[in-house]
Motif scaffolding. Structure first.
Motif, PDB file in Angstrom:
ATOM      1  N   VAL A 223       0.850  -1.179   0.000  1.00 56.00           N
ATOM      2  CA  VAL A 223       0.000   0.000   0.000  1.00 56.00           C
ATOM      3  C   VAL A 223       0.888   1.232   0.000  1.00 56.00           C
ATOM      4  O   VAL A 223       1.677   1.433   0.940  1.00 56.00           O
ATOM      5  CB  VAL A 223      -0.934   0.037   1.227  1.00 56.00           C
ATOM      6  CG1 VAL A 223      -1.881   1.232   1.123  1.00 56.00           C
ATOM      7  CG2 VAL A 223      -1.725  -1.255   1.356  1.00 56.00           C
ATOM      8  N   ALA A 224       0.786   2.031  -1.042  1.00 58.49           N
ATOM      9  CA  ALA A 224       1.506   3.302  -1.107  1.00 58.49           C
ATOM     10  C   ALA A 224       0.501   4.410  -0.827  1.00 58.49           C
ATOM     11  O   ALA A 224      -0.399   4.661  -1.630  1.00 58.49           O
ATOM     12  CB  ALA A 224       2.150   3.488  -2.473  1.00 58.49           C
ATOM     13  N   SER A 225       0.628   5.047   0.329  1.00 60.29           N
ATOM     14  CA  SER A 225      -0.335   6.045   0.773  1.00 60.29           C
ATOM     15  C   SER A 225       0.237   7.444   0.655  1.00 60.29           C
ATOM     16  O   SER A 225       1.261   7.766   1.269  1.00 60.29           O
ATOM     17  CB  SER A 225      -0.728   5.772   2.234  1.00 60.29           C
ATOM     18  OG  SER A 225      -1.388   6.877   2.804  1.00 60.29           O
ATOM     19  N   ALA A 226      -0.441   8.285  -0.118  1.00 65.72           N
ATOM     20  CA  ALA A 226      -0.018   9.683  -0.226  1.00 65.72           C
ATOM     21  C   ALA A 226      -0.274  10.421   1.079  1.00 65.72           C
ATOM     22  O   ALA A 226       0.485  11.308   1.460  1.00 65.72           O
ATOM     23  CB  ALA A 226      -0.741  10.363  -1.377  1.00 65.72           C
ATOM     24  N   SER A 230       3.936   6.975   2.864  1.00 66.25           N
ATOM     25  CA  SER A 230       4.600   5.747   3.296  1.00 66.25           C
ATOM     26  C   SER A 230       4.210   4.573   2.407  1.00 66.25           C
ATOM     27  O   SER A 230       3.140   4.577   1.767  1.00 66.25           O
ATOM     28  CB  SER A 230       4.233   5.413   4.737  1.00 66.25           C
ATOM     29  OG  SER A 230       2.874   5.017   4.834  1.00 66.25           O
ATOM     30  N   LEU A 231       5.092   3.592   2.383  1.00 62.81           N
ATOM     31  CA  LEU A 231       4.836   2.312   1.738  1.00 62.81           C
ATOM     32  C   LEU A 231       4.747   1.261   2.832  1.00 62.81           C
ATOM     33  O   LEU A 231       5.664   1.120   3.651  1.00 62.81           O
ATOM     34  CB  LEU A 231       5.962   1.953   0.765  1.00 62.81           C
ATOM     35  CG  LEU A 231       5.872   0.556   0.143  1.00 62.81           C
ATOM     36  CD1 LEU A 231       4.729   0.497  -0.862  1.00 62.81           C
ATOM     37  CD2 LEU A 231       7.198   0.169  -0.532  1.00 62.81           C
ATOM     38  N   THR A 232       3.646   0.518   2.848  1.00 61.82           N
ATOM     39  CA  THR A 232       3.478  -0.587   3.792  1.00 61.82           C
ATOM     40  C   THR A 232       3.387  -1.874   2.990  1.00 61.82           C
ATOM     41  O   THR A 232       2.575  -1.981   2.063  1.00 61.82           O
ATOM     42  CB  THR A 232       2.204  -0.418   4.635  1.00 61.82           C
ATOM     43  OG1 THR A 232       2.269   0.816   5.342  1.00 61.82           O
ATOM     44  CG2 THR A 232       2.049  -1.562   5.632  1.00 61.82           C
ATOM     45  N   VAL A 233       4.213  -2.854   3.335  1.00 60.27           N
ATOM     46  CA  VAL A 233       4.202  -4.141   2.660  1.00 60.27           C
ATOM     47  C   VAL A 233       3.628  -5.167   3.629  1.00 60.27           C
ATOM     48  O   VAL A 233       4.138  -5.347   4.741  1.00 60.27           O
ATOM     49  CB  VAL A 233       5.616  -4.557   2.213  1.00 60.27           C
ATOM     50  CG1 VAL A 233       5.568  -5.908   1.492  1.00 60.27           C
ATOM     51  CG2 VAL A 233       6.218  -3.492   1.300  1.00 60.27           C
ATOM     52  N   GLY A 243       8.220   2.032   5.034  1.00 55.09           N
ATOM     53  CA  GLY A 243       9.219   3.055   4.781  1.00 55.09           C
ATOM     54  C   GLY A 243       8.613   4.240   4.056  1.00 55.09           C
ATOM     55  O   GLY A 243       7.494   4.168   3.535  1.00 55.09           O
ATOM     56  N   PRO A 244       9.344   5.351   4.007  1.00 57.15           N
ATOM     57  CA  PRO A 244       8.830   6.563   3.357  1.00 57.15           C
ATOM     58  C   PRO A 244       8.835   6.439   1.841  1.00 57.15           C
ATOM     59  O   PRO A 244       9.614   5.676   1.262  1.00 57.15           O
ATOM     60  CB  PRO A 244       9.795   7.649   3.833  1.00 57.15           C
ATOM     61  CG  PRO A 244      11.074   6.916   4.085  1.00 57.15           C
ATOM     62  CD  PRO A 244      10.684   5.552   4.591  1.00 57.15           C
TER      63      PRO A 244
END
Length: 338
Positions: A223-226, A230-233, A243-244
Protein backbone atom coordinates in the motif's frame (compact mmCIF):
# COMPACT_ATOMS: atom_id res chain seq x y z
CA UNK A 1 -16.10 -27.82 -23.86
CA UNK A 2 -17.64 -25.45 -21.38
CA UNK A 3 -20.51 -23.39 -22.75
CA UNK A 4 -19.14 -19.83 -22.41
CA UNK A 5 -22.57 -18.28 -21.91
CA UNK A 6 -25.05 -19.37 -19.30
CA UNK A 7 -28.60 -18.06 -19.49
CA UNK A 8 -31.05 -19.38 -16.95
CA UNK A 9 -34.36 -17.52 -16.77
CA UNK A 10 -35.63 -16.85 -13.26
CA UNK A 11 -39.13 -15.86 -12.22
CA UNK A 12 -37.94 -13.19 -9.83
CA UNK A 13 -38.46 -9.49 -9.24
CA UNK A 14 -37.51 -7.19 -12.09
CA UNK A 15 -33.99 -5.85 -11.91
CA UNK A 16 -33.63 -2.42 -10.40
CA UNK A 17 -31.62 -0.10 -12.64
CA UNK A 18 -28.73 1.22 -10.59
CA UNK A 19 -27.21 4.51 -11.64
CA UNK A 20 -24.02 6.15 -10.49
CA UNK A 21 -25.60 9.55 -10.06
CA UNK A 22 -24.26 12.94 -11.00
CA UNK A 23 -22.90 14.14 -7.66
CA UNK A 24 -19.17 14.82 -7.55
CA UNK A 25 -17.20 12.62 -5.20
CA UNK A 26 -13.74 13.73 -4.13
CA UNK A 27 -13.56 16.04 -7.14
CA UNK A 28 -14.50 13.29 -9.63
CA UNK A 29 -18.12 12.97 -10.72
CA UNK A 30 -19.52 9.49 -10.44
CA UNK A 31 -20.34 8.23 -13.89
CA UNK A 32 -17.38 10.08 -15.47
CA UNK A 33 -15.00 7.15 -14.96
CA UNK A 34 -14.37 5.14 -18.11
CA UNK A 35 -16.54 2.01 -17.94
CA UNK A 36 -15.28 -1.54 -17.64
CA UNK A 37 -16.50 -2.10 -21.18
CA UNK A 38 -16.66 0.58 -23.87
CA UNK A 39 -19.73 1.35 -25.92
CA UNK A 40 -17.99 -0.02 -29.02
CA UNK A 41 -17.03 -3.23 -27.22
CA UNK A 42 -18.74 -5.98 -29.25
CA UNK A 43 -19.84 -7.59 -25.98
CA UNK A 44 -21.17 -4.44 -24.34
CA UNK A 45 -24.79 -5.25 -25.20
CA UNK A 46 -24.37 -8.82 -23.98
CA UNK A 47 -22.84 -7.73 -20.68
CA UNK A 48 -25.39 -4.97 -20.08
CA UNK A 49 -28.22 -7.33 -21.02
CA UNK A 50 -27.31 -10.20 -18.70
CA UNK A 51 -30.33 -11.18 -16.64
CA UNK A 52 -30.14 -12.35 -13.01
CA UNK A 53 -28.25 -15.62 -12.87
CA UNK A 54 -26.58 -15.22 -16.26
CA UNK A 55 -22.87 -14.91 -16.99
CA UNK A 56 -20.27 -15.18 -19.75
CA UNK A 57 -17.02 -17.11 -19.37
CA UNK A 58 -14.18 -17.22 -21.91
CA UNK A 59 -11.07 -18.64 -20.14
CA UNK A 60 -9.26 -19.41 -23.41
CA UNK A 61 -8.81 -15.70 -24.05
CA UNK A 62 -6.04 -15.70 -21.44
CA UNK A 63 -5.18 -19.27 -20.47
CA UNK A 64 -2.22 -18.18 -18.36
CA UNK A 65 -1.52 -15.47 -15.83
CA UNK A 66 -2.91 -14.26 -12.53
CA UNK A 67 -6.50 -13.36 -11.88
CA UNK A 68 -7.99 -10.16 -10.48
CA UNK A 69 -11.69 -9.84 -9.62
CA UNK A 70 -13.68 -6.61 -9.61
CA UNK A 71 -17.15 -6.44 -8.09
CA UNK A 72 -18.91 -3.37 -9.48
CA UNK A 73 -21.63 -2.32 -7.06
CA UNK A 74 -23.25 0.19 -9.39
CA UNK A 75 -24.21 -2.31 -12.07
CA UNK A 76 -24.25 -5.47 -9.89
CA UNK A 77 -21.66 -7.27 -11.99
CA UNK A 78 -18.53 -9.25 -11.18
CA UNK A 79 -15.68 -8.94 -13.70
CA UNK A 80 -12.85 -11.47 -13.89
CA UNK A 81 -9.54 -10.53 -15.52
CA UNK A 82 -6.58 -12.82 -16.15
CA UNK A 83 -3.30 -11.33 -17.22
CA UNK A 84 -5.22 -8.11 -17.84
CA UNK A 85 -7.73 -9.76 -20.19
CA UNK A 86 -11.43 -10.01 -19.34
CA UNK A 87 -12.33 -13.70 -19.23
CA UNK A 88 -15.68 -13.55 -17.48
CA UNK A 89 -18.55 -11.34 -16.38
CA UNK A 90 -21.41 -12.35 -14.15
CA UNK A 91 -24.50 -10.87 -12.61
CA UNK A 92 -24.15 -10.48 -8.85
CA UNK A 93 -26.12 -9.43 -5.80
CA UNK A 94 -24.35 -7.45 -3.08
CA UNK A 95 -25.41 -6.16 0.33
CA UNK A 96 -28.83 -4.63 0.77
CA UNK A 97 -29.51 -1.44 2.74
CA UNK A 98 -28.20 -1.80 6.27
CA UNK A 99 -25.88 -4.64 5.21
CA UNK A 100 -23.77 -2.80 2.65
CA UNK A 101 -20.92 -4.65 1.00
CA UNK A 102 -17.80 -2.62 1.86
CA UNK A 103 -15.81 -1.00 -0.93
CA UNK A 104 -12.07 -1.47 -0.87
CA UNK A 105 -9.25 -3.77 -1.88
CA UNK A 106 -9.28 -7.29 -0.47
CA UNK A 107 -7.54 -10.59 -1.06
CA UNK A 108 -8.96 -14.09 -0.87
CA UNK A 109 -8.22 -15.38 2.63
CA UNK A 110 -9.64 -18.86 2.38
CA UNK A 111 -11.68 -21.12 0.13
CA UNK A 112 -14.35 -23.70 0.98
CA UNK A 113 -16.34 -25.41 -1.76
CA UNK A 114 -18.98 -26.68 0.71
CA UNK A 115 -19.24 -23.90 3.26
CA UNK A 116 -22.23 -23.38 5.56
CA UNK A 117 -22.97 -20.15 7.37
CA UNK A 118 -22.25 -19.97 11.08
CA UNK A 119 -24.49 -16.89 11.33
CA UNK A 120 -27.57 -17.75 9.28
CA UNK A 121 -28.89 -21.18 10.31
CA UNK A 122 -26.20 -23.20 8.58
CA UNK A 123 -27.29 -21.79 5.21
CA UNK A 124 -25.42 -23.36 2.32
CA UNK A 125 -22.83 -21.03 0.74
CA UNK A 126 -21.25 -23.09 -2.08
CA UNK A 127 -17.80 -22.16 -3.37
CA UNK A 128 -17.13 -19.60 -0.67
CA UNK A 129 -14.07 -17.38 -1.11
CA UNK A 130 -13.59 -15.42 2.08
CA UNK A 131 -12.59 -11.75 1.85
CA UNK A 132 -12.76 -10.81 5.55
CA UNK A 133 -12.84 -12.82 8.75
CA UNK A 134 -15.92 -10.84 9.77
CA UNK A 135 -18.10 -12.51 7.16
CA UNK A 136 -17.74 -10.88 3.72
CA UNK A 137 -17.19 -13.44 0.96
CA UNK A 138 -17.83 -14.35 -2.65
CA UNK A 139 -20.15 -17.36 -2.96
CA UNK A 140 -23.10 -18.83 -4.85
CA UNK A 141 -26.37 -17.34 -3.67
CA UNK A 142 -29.64 -15.66 -4.52
CA UNK A 143 -29.75 -13.33 -7.52
CA UNK A 144 -32.97 -11.30 -7.67
CA UNK A 145 -31.40 -8.58 -9.82
CA UNK A 146 -30.70 -6.04 -7.07
CA UNK A 147 -28.66 -5.87 -3.83
CA UNK A 148 -30.17 -8.44 -1.47
CA UNK A 149 -27.41 -10.09 0.57
CA UNK A 150 -26.23 -9.58 4.16
CA UNK A 151 -22.97 -8.12 2.81
CA UNK A 152 -21.54 -10.99 0.78
CA UNK A 153 -21.30 -11.05 -3.00
CA UNK A 154 -23.75 -13.59 -4.43
CA UNK A 155 -22.88 -15.23 -7.75
CA UNK A 156 -24.55 -17.85 -9.98
CA UNK A 157 -23.68 -21.37 -8.83
CA UNK A 158 -21.84 -22.46 -11.98
CA UNK A 159 -19.97 -19.18 -12.27
CA UNK A 160 -18.96 -19.36 -8.60
CA UNK A 161 -17.53 -22.83 -9.28
CA UNK A 162 -15.61 -21.61 -12.34
CA UNK A 163 -14.23 -18.63 -10.43
CA UNK A 164 -13.29 -20.88 -7.51
CA UNK A 165 -11.12 -22.96 -9.86
CA UNK A 166 -9.38 -19.86 -11.31
CA UNK A 167 -8.36 -18.09 -8.09
CA UNK A 168 -5.92 -18.80 -5.29
CA UNK A 169 -5.40 -17.56 -1.77
CA UNK A 170 -4.07 -14.03 -2.20
CA UNK A 171 -6.00 -13.24 -5.40
CA UNK A 172 -6.97 -9.54 -5.28
CA UNK A 173 -10.67 -8.66 -5.17
CA UNK A 174 -11.65 -5.02 -5.70
CA UNK A 175 -15.11 -3.97 -4.59
CA UNK A 176 -15.87 -0.63 -6.20
CA UNK A 177 -18.58 1.82 -7.16
CA UNK A 178 -17.10 1.98 -10.66
CA UNK A 179 -13.89 0.83 -12.35
CA UNK A 180 -11.90 0.86 -15.57
CA UNK A 181 -10.88 -2.18 -17.55
CA UNK A 182 -7.30 -3.25 -16.75
CA UNK A 183 -4.49 -1.61 -18.64
CA UNK A 184 -0.84 -2.48 -18.97
CA UNK A 185 1.49 0.08 -17.42
CA UNK A 186 4.73 0.52 -19.32
CA UNK A 187 6.56 2.69 -16.80
CA UNK A 188 8.62 0.35 -14.56
CA UNK A 189 7.71 2.40 -11.49
CA UNK A 190 8.08 1.22 -7.93
CA UNK A 191 10.24 -1.82 -7.06
CA UNK A 192 11.29 -2.60 -10.62
CA UNK A 193 14.85 -3.43 -9.69
CA UNK A 194 17.25 -5.60 -11.66
CA UNK A 195 17.02 -8.29 -9.00
CA UNK A 196 13.25 -8.35 -9.30
CA UNK A 197 13.42 -8.71 -13.06
CA UNK A 198 15.64 -11.77 -12.67
CA UNK A 199 13.34 -13.23 -10.03
CA UNK A 200 10.24 -12.73 -12.18
CA UNK A 201 11.88 -14.48 -15.10
CA UNK A 202 12.38 -17.55 -12.90
CA UNK A 203 9.19 -17.46 -10.83
CA UNK A 204 6.57 -16.65 -13.47
CA UNK A 205 3.64 -19.05 -13.24
CA UNK A 206 0.36 -19.33 -15.05
CA UNK A 207 -3.28 -20.12 -14.53
CA UNK A 208 -2.45 -23.49 -13.00
CA UNK A 209 -1.07 -21.92 -9.85
CA UNK A 210 -2.25 -24.11 -6.96
CA UNK A 211 -4.85 -22.85 -4.54
CA UNK A 212 -2.30 -22.66 -1.74
CA UNK A 213 0.39 -21.16 -3.99
CA UNK A 214 1.00 -18.23 -1.70
CA UNK A 215 -0.67 -19.49 1.43
CA UNK A 216 -2.64 -17.20 3.72
CA UNK A 217 0.58 -16.15 5.43
CA UNK A 218 2.70 -15.30 2.38
CA UNK A 219 0.49 -13.41 -0.08
CA UNK A 220 2.21 -10.06 -0.58
CA UNK A 221 0.38 -6.76 -0.97
CA UNK A 222 1.76 -3.24 -0.85
CA UNK A 223 0.00 0.00 0.00
CA UNK A 224 1.51 3.30 -1.11
CA UNK A 225 -0.34 6.04 0.77
CA UNK A 226 -0.02 9.68 -0.23
CA UNK A 227 -1.68 10.73 3.04
CA UNK A 228 0.96 8.95 5.12
CA UNK A 229 3.80 9.38 2.59
CA UNK A 230 4.60 5.75 3.30
CA UNK A 231 4.84 2.31 1.74
CA UNK A 232 3.48 -0.59 3.79
CA UNK A 233 4.20 -4.14 2.66
CA UNK A 234 1.87 -6.79 4.02
CA UNK A 235 2.63 -10.49 4.06
CA UNK A 236 -0.38 -12.34 5.32
CA UNK A 237 -1.94 -10.09 7.95
CA UNK A 238 1.40 -8.69 9.09
CA UNK A 239 3.15 -5.49 8.03
CA UNK A 240 6.68 -6.69 7.28
CA UNK A 241 8.19 -3.61 5.64
CA UNK A 242 7.40 0.07 6.12
CA UNK A 243 9.22 3.05 4.78
CA UNK A 244 8.83 6.56 3.36
CA UNK A 245 7.94 7.28 -0.25
CA UNK A 246 8.63 10.31 -2.40
CA UNK A 247 5.83 11.62 -4.60
CA UNK A 248 6.50 13.90 -7.53
CA UNK A 249 4.12 16.87 -7.61
CA UNK A 250 2.72 15.93 -4.17
CA UNK A 251 -0.08 18.49 -4.26
CA UNK A 252 -1.79 16.59 -7.11
CA UNK A 253 -4.00 13.63 -6.13
CA UNK A 254 -2.92 10.09 -6.93
CA UNK A 255 -6.42 8.62 -6.77
CA UNK A 256 -7.12 4.89 -6.37
CA UNK A 257 -5.26 2.37 -8.52
CA UNK A 258 -4.67 -1.33 -7.93
CA UNK A 259 -1.72 -2.93 -9.73
CA UNK A 260 -1.14 -6.67 -10.15
CA UNK A 261 2.43 -7.69 -10.90
CA UNK A 262 2.86 -9.98 -13.90
CA UNK A 263 5.69 -11.29 -16.03
CA UNK A 264 5.53 -11.29 -19.82
CA UNK A 265 8.40 -13.25 -21.36
CA UNK A 266 10.45 -12.60 -18.25
CA UNK A 267 9.78 -8.86 -18.28
CA UNK A 268 7.96 -7.51 -15.23
CA UNK A 269 4.92 -5.35 -15.84
CA UNK A 270 1.98 -4.01 -13.92
CA UNK A 271 -1.63 -4.56 -14.90
CA UNK A 272 -3.66 -1.71 -13.43
CA UNK A 273 -7.30 -1.15 -12.50
CA UNK A 274 -8.44 2.34 -11.51
CA UNK A 275 -11.56 2.53 -9.41
CA UNK A 276 -13.91 4.67 -7.34
CA UNK A 277 -15.03 3.58 -3.90
CA UNK A 278 -16.97 5.50 -1.29
CA UNK A 279 -15.65 9.06 -1.50
CA UNK A 280 -12.33 8.00 -3.03
CA UNK A 281 -11.82 8.92 -6.71
CA UNK A 282 -10.07 6.87 -9.37
CA UNK A 283 -6.48 7.52 -10.34
CA UNK A 284 -4.59 7.54 -13.62
CA UNK A 285 -2.67 4.27 -13.65
CA UNK A 286 0.43 5.29 -15.60
CA UNK A 287 0.90 8.66 -13.92
CA UNK A 288 0.36 7.43 -10.36
CA UNK A 289 3.00 4.71 -10.57
CA UNK A 290 5.52 6.94 -12.30
CA UNK A 291 5.29 9.57 -9.55
CA UNK A 292 6.28 7.28 -6.65
CA UNK A 293 9.82 6.38 -5.66
CA UNK A 294 11.33 4.75 -2.58
CA UNK A 295 14.77 4.56 -1.06
CA UNK A 296 16.96 1.88 -2.74
CA UNK A 297 17.30 -0.01 0.56
CA UNK A 298 13.50 -0.34 0.80
CA UNK A 299 13.37 -1.27 -2.87
CA UNK A 300 15.75 -4.18 -2.30
CA UNK A 301 13.74 -5.49 0.66
CA UNK A 302 10.52 -5.37 -1.34
CA UNK A 303 12.08 -7.02 -4.39
CA UNK A 304 13.14 -9.94 -2.21
CA UNK A 305 9.49 -10.63 -1.29
CA UNK A 306 7.36 -9.97 -4.34
CA UNK A 307 6.57 -12.35 -7.16
CA UNK A 308 3.98 -12.48 -9.94
CA UNK A 309 0.55 -12.07 -8.42
CA UNK A 310 1.67 -9.52 -5.83
CA UNK A 311 -0.49 -6.42 -5.60
CA UNK A 312 0.26 -2.74 -5.13
CA UNK A 313 -2.47 -0.32 -4.03
CA UNK A 314 -1.81 3.38 -4.62
CA UNK A 315 -4.14 5.73 -2.77
CA UNK A 316 -4.49 9.21 -1.33
CA UNK A 317 -6.11 7.71 1.78
CA UNK A 318 -4.32 6.82 5.01
CA UNK A 319 -3.02 3.26 5.31
CA UNK A 320 -2.72 2.95 9.08
CA UNK A 321 -3.82 -0.30 10.78
CA UNK A 322 -7.37 1.00 11.32
CA UNK A 323 -7.93 0.64 7.59
CA UNK A 324 -7.42 -3.13 7.87
CA UNK A 325 -9.73 -5.53 9.64
CA UNK A 326 -8.39 -7.20 12.79
CA UNK A 327 -6.76 -10.53 12.03
CA UNK A 328 -7.77 -10.30 8.40
CA UNK A 329 -6.00 -9.34 5.24
CA UNK A 330 -8.00 -6.39 4.01
CA UNK A 331 -5.59 -4.14 2.17
CA UNK A 332 -7.84 -1.15 2.63
CA UNK A 333 -11.53 -0.73 3.25
CA UNK A 334 -12.96 2.75 2.80
CA UNK A 335 -15.59 2.27 5.49
CA UNK A 336 -12.87 2.02 8.13
CA UNK A 337 -11.39 5.38 7.26
CA UNK A 338 -12.72 8.25 9.33
Amino acid sequence: MTDPTCRRPRLLARRDILKLGAAAVGGVALGMLAPAFAADDPESATIAGLKPGEYVWYPDRAPEGFVAVVVNLSDQRAFVYRNGVRIGVSTASTGRAGHDTPTGVFTILGKDADHHSSLYNEASMPFTERLTWSGVALHAGGLPGYPSSHGCVHLPLTFAKLLFSATHIGTPVIIADSHTAPQSVLHPGLIMSEGLEQQLAVDATGSGAPEDMAGAGSAVSMVASAADRSLTVLQGAQAVIQGPINIANPSAALGNVVYVLASANGTPRWTAISYEGGTAPAGAAQQALARITVDPSINRQVAALVKPGATLFVTDLPAHPATRSDGGFVILTHKAVS
